[in-house]
Scaffold this active site. Sequence first.
Site, short mmCIF file in Angstrom:
data_model
loop_
_atom_site.label_atom_id
_atom_site.label_comp_id
_atom_site.label_asym_id
_atom_site.label_seq_id
_atom_site.Cartn_x
_atom_site.Cartn_y
_atom_site.Cartn_z
N HIS A 189 0.83 -1.20 0.00
CA HIS A 189 0.00 0.00 0.00
C HIS A 189 0.87 1.26 0.00
O HIS A 189 1.95 1.28 0.59
CB HIS A 189 -0.90 0.02 1.23
CG HIS A 189 -1.83 -1.16 1.30
ND1 HIS A 189 -2.26 -1.70 2.50
CD2 HIS A 189 -2.41 -1.90 0.32
CE1 HIS A 189 -3.07 -2.72 2.24
NE2 HIS A 189 -3.17 -2.87 0.94
N LYS A 212 4.61 6.05 7.86
CA LYS A 212 4.14 5.05 8.82
C LYS A 212 5.26 4.66 9.78
O LYS A 212 6.42 4.52 9.38
CB LYS A 212 3.66 3.79 8.09
CG LYS A 212 2.45 4.00 7.21
CD LYS A 212 2.03 2.72 6.50
CE LYS A 212 0.82 2.96 5.62
NZ LYS A 212 0.42 1.73 4.88
N TYR A 258 0.34 0.81 14.04
CA TYR A 258 1.14 1.77 13.30
C TYR A 258 0.56 3.18 13.40
O TYR A 258 -0.64 3.39 13.35
CB TYR A 258 1.40 1.37 11.85
CG TYR A 258 0.29 0.70 11.08
CD1 TYR A 258 -0.36 1.36 10.06
CD2 TYR A 258 -0.07 -0.62 11.35
CE1 TYR A 258 -1.36 0.74 9.33
CE2 TYR A 258 -1.06 -1.25 10.62
CZ TYR A 258 -1.71 -0.56 9.61
OH TYR A 258 -2.70 -1.17 8.90
N ASP A 294 -6.25 -6.30 -2.76
CA ASP A 294 -4.82 -6.53 -2.97
C ASP A 294 -4.58 -7.55 -4.08
O ASP A 294 -3.62 -7.43 -4.85
CB ASP A 294 -4.16 -6.99 -1.68
CG ASP A 294 -4.06 -5.87 -0.64
OD1 ASP A 294 -4.19 -4.70 -1.03
OD2 ASP A 294 -3.85 -6.19 0.55
#
Length: 203
Positions: A62, A72, A132, A169
């Site tokens: 991503h 991130k 995260y 995905d």
Amino acid sequence: MNIRELAVPDAYVLDLVPHGDSRGRFTEWYRADVLGEALGYGLTLAQANHSVSARGALRGVHFALVPPGQAKYVYCPSGKVLDVVVDVRADSPTFGAVDAVELDSEQPKAVYLSEGLGHAFVSLADHTSVTYLVSSGYSPGREFGINPMDPALDLPWPSGIEFELSPKDTAAPTLAEARDQGLLPTMAQCTARYDELRAQYAR
């Protein structure tokens, strides 16, 4: 806490230091000063995410369009994952470069990836938690993916695991297709964003 850059520029792994006794364990899993010193700017916290995954769950690759992009800071408080960073910046000198870090709750580490980089991970144990911190909130119109099974990208997924991907995905384009479709951030966009963040941090 030690920090070092990965093979993908602008991505870092942090070796964390757990402190334990008969009561349990304590870990400083994020330090703004350590990260800020390495980057020359801080992580603007806009959202905190938490996922729980079965063994074989594979999430990513991503990335978000820049600006603003989405940096991130990734930590695994329970279980184990293989965390993967991909340089998807279209005109980067290291375009397509990959690095991977095993995040294990028993030997804690964290991974930071700057805006414009791609991120994926696979869970190596049932009930694995990943937390995260991200620099921008979820924006579906600006977030895209690369197929994690892209044969040209050849990500270092472990053998002996049955992977489970989301439909999104699974249907994601290869890295080459995403570049041809103009979906990828550029290095110029990312560099301008990093320079902007450094200028704000220095004030």
